[in-house]
Design an enzyme around this catalytic site. Structure first.
Site, PDB file in Angstrom:
ATOM      1  N   THR A   1     101.697  13.004  25.891  1.00 19.93           N
ATOM      2  CA  THR A   1     102.007  11.737  26.558  1.00 19.93           C
ATOM      3  C   THR A   1     102.256  11.908  28.022  1.00 19.93           C
ATOM      4  OG1 THR A   1     104.349  12.018  25.965  1.00 19.93           O
ATOM      5  CG2 THR A   1     102.981  10.742  24.469  1.00 19.93           C
TER       6      THR A   1
ATOM      7  N   THR B   1      94.495  34.575  24.206  1.00 18.68           N
ATOM      8  CA  THR B   1      95.653  33.714  24.396  1.00 18.68           C
ATOM      9  C   THR B   1      95.532  32.814  25.598  1.00 18.68           C
ATOM     10  OG1 THR B   1      96.651  35.556  25.598  1.00 18.68           O
ATOM     11  CG2 THR B   1      97.256  35.305  23.295  1.00 18.68           C
TER      12      THR B   1
END
Length: 409
Positions: free
Chosen positions: A409, A196
């Protein structure tokens, strides 16, 4: 300043990391994958090291993981690790495999070693090809002295992490000081289903590779597989342990009288890294620990702990300092473990909130005050057996949504 504490023969060094053991160096640099932050790092051993790895269970394994597993299978040894952040090189098809192999070969050539002795790993945005011109230029410079700083490595592997994660321990075996160092990254896409995150562990112990792998798998099931942030298992993540044998001890195997001490020390490193990852969950404000006892089996205890720590309703309640014990009981109830409701006991910190199938009287403001702390512990006693397990996670906040809504972004 170094903080050291001793547990029997084991000394824990909080600010030590992967270069604590003999014969390792590490560094990192900015090559241009990210706008400004460091994004290319390495670990190098003076000699080839026995290696053990555990890898993501996501069926969409990224190209670097595929290549690294194939390389390790050739000799069960590596001498170096090259890692980039900012781009996962996942879901990139044949070109992704070619790019990973090019990274491996170019770094191997810089080191003067065989390509299969270099493990390659990546982390970041999925589905975009690596900017190989930037990476290749970085590889040509990365071994220069200005980049040979372990601190650079720890920063070069980060993505949405807010802090570095490191730990070191030392033990005496055969009158030799054995060191184990660890560094990790992980903040989002964290769920208890190995792997993970990215974890890197180094040791100078002389240890048989098959026993090193057995120890790592055992420790992983109790540490990295017992954390969660958001229920997502990534495409890229793995833990690698390198053991170069430069401490000079007699080879460690399961039959060695100090085998248990080594496994305990490895477990401390992995546990502390796992907890640091859970605490640094994206947007998190609290580390949440769930201690389950009284289970028929260890697997039952793990299942209950994971169920509670993975519950978004539990996580949001803790963020809101709401002592909503019903969410805890509900999560335990759907864990798949046959629980007797009349036997279950639940406490939030020192405050018992549920017993014998009914709520317990408690002062709401006292429990709310406890939930305002940075570290929150939930105790669950099944009263059905003698086995226990611990799971770690974090609260779920508004910031988690903000971070992941604009990740690309």
């Amino acid at each position: 300043m170094t903080q050291a504490t001793s547990t029997n023969k084991i000394v824990v060094i909080e600010d030590a990391s992967i270069t604590l053991p003999e014969g390792y160096k590490a560094g990192g640099m900015h090559c241009g994958i990210k706008k400004k932050r460091l994004d290319l790092g390495y670990i190098v051993s003076d000699v080839p090291a026995a290696v053990a790895g555990v890898y993501t269970t996501n069926v969409f394994q990224a190209a670097p993981l595929i290549l690294t597993q194939e390389s390790i299978a050739k000799e069960n040894k590596i001498q170096a690790i090259l890692v980039n952040s900012g781009n996962a090189n996942a879901c990139t098809g044949e070109q992704g495999l070619l790019d990973a192999a090019e990274m491996q070969k170019r770094f191997a050539d810089e080191l003067g070693i065989q390509p299969h002795l270099v493990a390659v790993t990546s982390t970041g945005v999925i589905g975009e090809l690596l900017p190989m011109e930037c990476i290749n230029a970085g590889i040509e410079q990365i071994l220069q002295s200005e980049f040979e700083q372990e601190e650079n490595f720890k920063h070069s592997i980060l993505t949405t992490d807010t802090c570095i994660k490191q730990i070191g321990v030392q033990i005496k075996i055969d009158e030799h000081t054995i060191s184990i160092g660890g560094a990790a990254k992980g903040s989002g896409m964290i769920h208890p289903n190995m792997a993970t995150m990215l974890g890197f562990v180094t040791t100078d112990a002389n240890i048989a590779q098959e026993d090193l792998l057995a120890a790592l798998k055992d420790v992983t099931n109790q540490t990295f597989n017992m954390i969660t942030v958001d229920g997502d298992t990534s495409t890229n993540d793995m833990v690698l342990v390198m053991a170069n044998g430069l401490a000079g001890n007699e080879q460690l195997t399961k039959e060695h009288p100090d085998w248990g001490s080594f496994v305990t020390a490895l477990g401390i490193v992995c546990k502390e890294l796992a907890k640091k990852i859970a605490r640094d969950g994206e947007g998190a404000t609290k580390l949440v620990e769930v201690q389950v006892s009284g289970a028929f089996s260890t697997n039952d205890a793990k299942a209950v702990g994971k169920s509670i720590i993975s519950s978004n309703l539990v996580k949001t309640a803790i963020y809101g300092t709401d002592p909503n014990w019903g969410r805890i009981v509900t999560a335990a109830g759907y864990s798949g473990v046959p629980i007797e409701p009349q036997l279950l006991e639940v406490s939030i910190g020192q405050y018992k909130v549920f017993e014998k199938g009914l709520p317990c009287p408690f002062v709401e403001e006292e429990v709310k005050s406890y939930l305002e702390q940075e570290n929150v512990v939930i105790y669950v006693d099944l009263n059905q057996g003698e086995n226990s397990a611990t799971a770690w996670g974090c609260d779920l906040t508004y910031d988690y949504v903000k971070i992941n809504a604009s990740y690309r972004t």
